[in-house]
Design a protein around this motif. Structure first.
Motif, PDB file in Angstrom:
ATOM      1  N   ILE A  65      -0.985  -4.322   4.930  1.00 45.57           N
ATOM      2  CA  ILE A  65      -2.258  -4.278   4.227  1.00 45.57           C
ATOM      3  C   ILE A  65      -2.073  -4.861   2.828  1.00 45.57           C
ATOM      4  O   ILE A  65      -1.257  -4.385   2.050  1.00 45.57           O
ATOM      5  N   TYR A  66      -2.821  -5.878   2.543  1.00 38.28           N
ATOM      6  CA  TYR A  66      -2.838  -6.505   1.232  1.00 38.28           C
ATOM      7  C   TYR A  66      -4.290  -6.672   0.821  1.00 38.28           C
ATOM      8  O   TYR A  66      -5.169  -6.828   1.674  1.00 38.28           O
ATOM      9  N   VAL A  67      -4.548  -6.697  -0.464  1.00 37.63           N
ATOM     10  CA  VAL A  67      -5.919  -6.820  -0.952  1.00 37.63           C
ATOM     11  C   VAL A  67      -6.555  -8.104  -0.446  1.00 37.63           C
ATOM     12  O   VAL A  67      -7.667  -8.084   0.084  1.00 37.63           O
ATOM     13  N   ASP A  68      -5.851  -9.240  -0.583  1.00 36.77           N
ATOM     14  CA  ASP A  68      -6.460 -10.504  -0.171  1.00 36.77           C
ATOM     15  C   ASP A  68      -6.719 -10.547   1.332  1.00 36.77           C
ATOM     16  O   ASP A  68      -7.716 -11.102   1.788  1.00 36.77           O
ATOM     17  N   ARG A  69      -5.855  -9.930   2.126  1.00 35.28           N
ATOM     18  CA  ARG A  69      -6.069  -9.872   3.570  1.00 35.28           C
ATOM     19  C   ARG A  69      -7.296  -9.042   3.899  1.00 35.28           C
ATOM     20  O   ARG A  69      -8.115  -9.410   4.735  1.00 35.28           O
ATOM     21  N   GLU A  70      -7.438  -7.901   3.223  1.00 32.50           N
ATOM     22  CA  GLU A  70      -8.590  -7.036   3.467  1.00 32.50           C
ATOM     23  C   GLU A  70      -9.893  -7.724   3.050  1.00 32.50           C
ATOM     24  O   GLU A  70     -10.903  -7.605   3.730  1.00 32.50           O
ATOM     25  N   LEU A  71      -9.870  -8.453   1.936  1.00 33.03           N
ATOM     26  CA  LEU A  71     -11.060  -9.189   1.513  1.00 33.03           C
ATOM     27  C   LEU A  71     -11.404 -10.293   2.504  1.00 33.03           C
ATOM     28  O   LEU A  71     -12.581 -10.507   2.821  1.00 33.03           O
ATOM     29  N   LEU A  72     -10.382 -11.000   2.985  1.00 32.83           N
ATOM     30  CA  LEU A  72     -10.614 -12.049   3.980  1.00 32.83           C
ATOM     31  C   LEU A  72     -11.234 -11.461   5.243  1.00 32.83           C
ATOM     32  O   LEU A  72     -12.231 -11.975   5.758  1.00 32.83           O
ATOM     33  N   LEU A  73     -10.653 -10.365   5.727  1.00 33.61           N
ATOM     34  CA  LEU A  73     -11.197  -9.729   6.938  1.00 33.61           C
ATOM     35  C   LEU A  73     -12.622  -9.238   6.707  1.00 33.61           C
ATOM     36  O   LEU A  73     -13.490  -9.401   7.570  1.00 33.61           O
ATOM     37  N   GLY A  74     -12.866  -8.642   5.547  1.00 34.22           N
ATOM     38  CA  GLY A  74     -14.225  -8.185   5.242  1.00 34.22           C
ATOM     39  C   GLY A  74     -15.219  -9.334   5.266  1.00 34.22           C
ATOM     40  O   GLY A  74     -16.313  -9.213   5.821  1.00 34.22           O
ATOM     41  N   ASN A  75     -14.823 -10.459   4.695  1.00 37.05           N
ATOM     42  CA  ASN A  75     -15.721 -11.608   4.669  1.00 37.05           C
ATOM     43  C   ASN A  75     -15.936 -12.182   6.073  1.00 37.05           C
ATOM     44  O   ASN A  75     -17.065 -12.524   6.439  1.00 37.05           O
TER      45      ASN A  75
END
Length: 117
Positions: A65-75
């Motif tokens: 879990i990384y912030v940028d990965r979570e943001l990418l998945l959210g988008n």
């Protein structure tokens, strides 16, 4: 007239990105995202499926879990129309930035050591 030119340009881009995605195969995540964006611009119903499949592939392919990965998945889930999954990943990104790990993994230990300056 400019709308037709833009549409033609998007169709050319779509053909290019579809070719790149087919050549790259499983590793072509950015290519599939570009294909999905072209579909979305063209109001093609395949856009949602493309974004959903890419998000599912990224989520399953890497469990860290990384912030940028979570943001990418959210988008990606947002673009796919899956608002519940999008909110879940945006919340995880927010929690990570606020130093509140959402899951017990290696990131939790690292984040626990962080101190605000």
């Amino acid at each position: 007239m400019s709308i037709n030119i833009k549409r033609k340009r998007v169709l050319i881009e779509l053909e290019y990105w579809e070719h790149c995605a087919s050549v790259a195969g499983r590793t072509g995540g950015t290519h599939y995202e570009a294909v999905g964006r072209c579909y979305r611009y063209l109001n093609d119903p395949r856009a949602a499926d493309t974004f959903q499949q890419l998000a599912d592939k990224i989520r399953v392919g890497n469990s860290k879990i990384y912030v940028d990965r979570e943001l990418l998945l959210g988008n990606l889930y947002r673009l796919a129309g899956n608002q519940d999954a999008a909110r879940q990943h945006y919340q995880a990104a927010y929690d990570l930035t606020m130093h509140k790990p959402t899951r017990d993994n290696g990131d939790a230990a690292i984040l626990a050591q962080l101190r605000p300056w």
